[in-house]
Design a protein around this motif. Structure first.
Motif, short mmCIF file in Angstrom:
data_model
loop_
_atom_site.label_atom_id
_atom_site.label_comp_id
_atom_site.label_asym_id
_atom_site.label_seq_id
_atom_site.Cartn_x
_atom_site.Cartn_y
_atom_site.Cartn_z
N ILE A 1 15.62 -7.03 8.01
CA ILE A 1 14.70 -6.12 8.34
C ILE A 1 13.39 -6.63 7.80
CG2 ILE A 1 13.91 -3.92 8.60
CD1 ILE A 1 16.69 -2.80 8.71
N VAL A 2 12.24 -6.58 8.44
CA VAL A 2 10.88 -6.90 8.00
C VAL A 2 10.02 -6.02 8.38
CG1 VAL A 2 8.94 -8.87 7.71
CG2 VAL A 2 11.39 -9.53 8.17
N VAL A 3 9.35 -5.24 7.56
CA VAL A 3 8.48 -4.31 7.85
C VAL A 3 7.03 -4.77 7.62
CG1 VAL A 3 7.81 -1.77 7.21
CG2 VAL A 3 10.13 -2.59 6.86
N LEU A 4 6.36 -4.71 8.84
CA LEU A 4 4.93 -4.96 8.66
C LEU A 4 4.09 -3.88 8.15
CD1 LEU A 4 4.51 -7.30 11.87
CD2 LEU A 4 5.10 -7.92 9.49
N ALA A 5 3.93 -3.50 7.04
CA ALA A 5 3.41 -2.47 6.44
C ALA A 5 1.77 -2.78 6.09
CB ALA A 5 4.14 -1.84 5.22
N VAL A 6 1.12 -3.20 7.05
CA VAL A 6 -0.10 -3.71 6.72
C VAL A 6 -1.04 -3.03 8.20
CG1 VAL A 6 0.48 -5.65 5.67
CG2 VAL A 6 0.06 -5.57 8.20
N LEU B 1 6.66 -8.36 -0.03
CA LEU B 1 5.58 -9.59 -0.20
C LEU B 1 4.19 -8.84 0.16
CD1 LEU B 1 7.24 -12.03 2.33
CD2 LEU B 1 7.16 -12.32 -0.11
N GLY B 2 3.10 -9.42 -0.72
CA GLY B 2 1.76 -9.11 -0.27
C GLY B 2 1.43 -9.70 0.94
N HIS B 3 0.40 -9.07 1.65
CA HIS B 3 0.34 -9.45 3.13
C HIS B 3 -0.70 -11.04 3.04
CE1 HIS B 3 -3.77 -7.76 2.10
NE2 HIS B 3 -4.36 -8.56 3.26
N THR B 4 -0.75 -11.45 1.94
CA THR B 4 -1.34 -12.83 1.90
C THR B 4 -0.28 -13.76 1.31
OG1 THR B 4 -2.51 -12.57 -0.30
CG2 THR B 4 -3.77 -12.03 1.74
N ASP B 5 0.93 -13.31 0.89
CA ASP B 5 1.89 -14.09 0.35
C ASP B 5 2.44 -14.81 1.41
OD1 ASP B 5 1.66 -13.34 -2.20
OD2 ASP B 5 3.22 -11.81 -1.91
N ASP C 1 7.12 -2.52 13.52
CA ASP C 1 5.75 -2.24 13.44
C ASP C 1 5.35 -0.80 13.07
OD1 ASP C 1 2.96 -2.05 13.96
OD2 ASP C 1 3.47 -1.61 16.40
N ILE C 2 4.68 -0.45 11.99
CA ILE C 2 4.26 0.96 11.52
C ILE C 2 2.85 1.17 11.82
CG2 ILE C 2 5.87 0.50 9.58
CD1 ILE C 2 3.46 0.86 7.83
N THR C 3 2.16 0.52 12.76
CA THR C 3 0.70 0.53 12.77
C THR C 3 0.31 1.95 13.59
OG1 THR C 3 0.43 -0.84 14.37
CG2 THR C 3 0.33 -1.84 12.07
N ASN C 4 -0.82 2.47 13.42
CA ASN C 4 -1.72 3.37 14.32
C ASN C 4 -2.70 2.32 14.56
OD1 ASN C 4 0.12 5.54 14.98
ND2 ASN C 4 -0.01 5.90 12.77
N PRO C 5 -3.31 1.85 15.61
CA PRO C 5 -4.03 0.88 15.85
C PRO C 5 -5.42 1.67 16.25
CG PRO C 5 -2.81 0.94 17.82
CD PRO C 5 -2.31 1.78 16.75
N GLY D 1 0.71 -1.32 0.21
CA GLY D 1 -0.02 0.03 0.05
C GLY D 1 0.86 1.24 -0.10
N ASN D 2 0.32 2.23 0.22
CA ASN D 2 0.90 3.60 0.18
C ASN D 2 1.94 3.48 1.32
OD1 ASN D 2 -0.84 4.99 -1.79
ND2 ASN D 2 -2.22 5.82 -0.17
N MET D 3 1.87 3.20 2.62
CA MET D 3 3.10 3.12 3.44
C MET D 3 4.13 2.22 3.04
SD MET D 3 2.71 5.54 5.82
CE MET D 3 3.79 4.85 7.05
#
Lengths: 190, 190
Positions: free
Chosen positions: A42-47, A30-34, A70-74, A10-12
Motif C-alpha cells: 500500500i502506498v499512501v500519497l500523503a501530499v 518517504l519524503g515527497h522529493t525522495d 489518494d487522500i487529497t482534498n483538491p 506532514g500532519n496527515m
C-alpha cells in the motif's frame, strides 16, 4: 499485516502512519522529493494534490500493481470556493488516469489529521471511508485498519470519490469558518 | 416565530414540520398538487426533485419574496450512481434559476427524516446545514430553528449546495448498503 509506504511526512502522513502502526502494519516513510522505490503493498500519497499528480505522472512503473491511496482534498486554496478538478471528475479519478496499472483507493480525505490521531471526532470513533473500483484493494485496506482504532466504511466505486471530496471540502470550509474545530467535523454514526 | 408553509406531507415534510413546530413557528402544509397560495415567510419544498422543479416553474410569482428551502437529493434512483443535475450545478441552483425573485436556501438534505424526528444521529444532536446567497434568509431560518432541538450550521453561499448534495447522496448510498441505519449517518461534531 501489510507493508505500507507513506509518501509525505506532514500532519496527515504522520497521523495515517500512526493509525496503520497501531493496526500492526509495517510503516515506512518517504519524503515527497525522495526516489519512489522500495515500496510496500500500500502506498499512501500523503501530499497536496499537485504533488500527488506530479508523483503519479513520474512514477507509473514504480507504482504499478500497488494499492495507491489518494487522500487529497483538491481545493483552490486561493479562493476556498471551488475544487481545482473538473466538476464531473475527482482528484482520485485524475490520479487513476495517470496510474492505469495501480489499484487506486480514495480514503482519509474526510478525516482531519486531529481526528485520525485521536481516533475520535469529539467522542465519536473516527471512521475512514474508502472508494475504489478494486474490491480486493478495499479489503486489504480494511484489514490493515482492523485493529487500528478507527472504523471502516466502503463508500463504493471510485466514482464516489467525487462525493467524498465534496464532503471533505465542505468540512474544511465549516472548520475554516470556525463553526467546528479541526478536532471535530463529520462523524459517521451507525 | 415565522410562518412556515411545507409543501409535501411525506416523511421529510412531517419531520421538518415537527422541528419547526417545536421551534415555536406556525406551520401549515400543502399537498404537492394543492394550489400554491396563502404562503408563509418560509416555504419548504419537501417533495422529490422533479416535483420541486415543477412547482418552481409554475409558481414563480407566488414564491416571489419568499424564503424557499430546497431539501432535495437529486439522485438518479434507477442507478443510485449519479445525480440528475449537471455536475457543475446543484438542485438548489437549478431551482434558484427558476425563482429569481425568491431567496433560495439549501437545507435539510443531509439529515434523514429519522434524525430530524428524533433530533439525534445515534446520540449526537442533529445539525441542519444551510447554504444560501442571502444572509438574511439564513438568519431567519437559524432563528426559526433556535428552539427546535437541532443545531444549525451556516454552510456558506448557495454554491455549497453542490457539496451538500454530494454529502446527502453519499449518506444515502452507505445507508442503502446497510453500513449505517436510516437513523444514523453523518453527525456534525464541534
Amino acid at each position: 499485516m501489510a507493508a505500507i509506504t507513506i509518501i509525505g511526512k506532514g500532519n496527515m502522513g504522520q497521523a495515517i502512519g500512526d493509525v496503520f502502526t497501531q493496526g500492526g502494519n509495517q510503516v515506512t516513510y518517504l519524503g515527497h522529493t525522495d526516489p519512489i522505490e522500495n515500496l510496500g503493498t500500500i502506498v499512501v500519497l500523503a501530499v497536496p494534490y499537485s504533488a500527488a499528480i506530479s508523483i503519479a505522472k513520474n512514477n507509473s512503473a514504480a507504482l504499478a500493481d500497488k494499492i495507491v491511496i489518494d487522500i487529497t482534498n483538491p481545493l483552490n486554496f486561493d479562493t476556498w470556493d471551488s475544487l481545482v478538478v473538473p466538476a464531473d471528475s475527482s482528484a482520485a479519478a485524475e490520479i487513476a488516469a495517470l496510474l492505469p496499472d495501480s489499484q487506486i483507493v480514495k480514503a482519509f480525505n474526510t478525516t482531519f489529521a486531529g481526528t485520525l490521531k485521536s481516533r475520535q471526532v469529539v467522542g465519536v470513533k473516527t471512521t475512514v471511508m474508502a472508494a475504489s473500483d478494486n474490491a480486493d484493494a478495499k479489503k486489504t485496506l480494511a484489514a490493515a485498519l482492523a485493529d487500528s482504532g478507527v472504523n471502516f466504511i466502503d463508500a463504493g466505486s471510485l466514482k464516489r470519490a467525487r462525493e467524498m471530496e465534496s464532503m471533505g471540502f465542505l468540512q474544511m470550509t465549516i472548520a475554516a469558518s470556525e463553526q467546528i474545530g479541526w478536532t471535530g467535523g463529520f462523524g459517521v454514526l451507525k
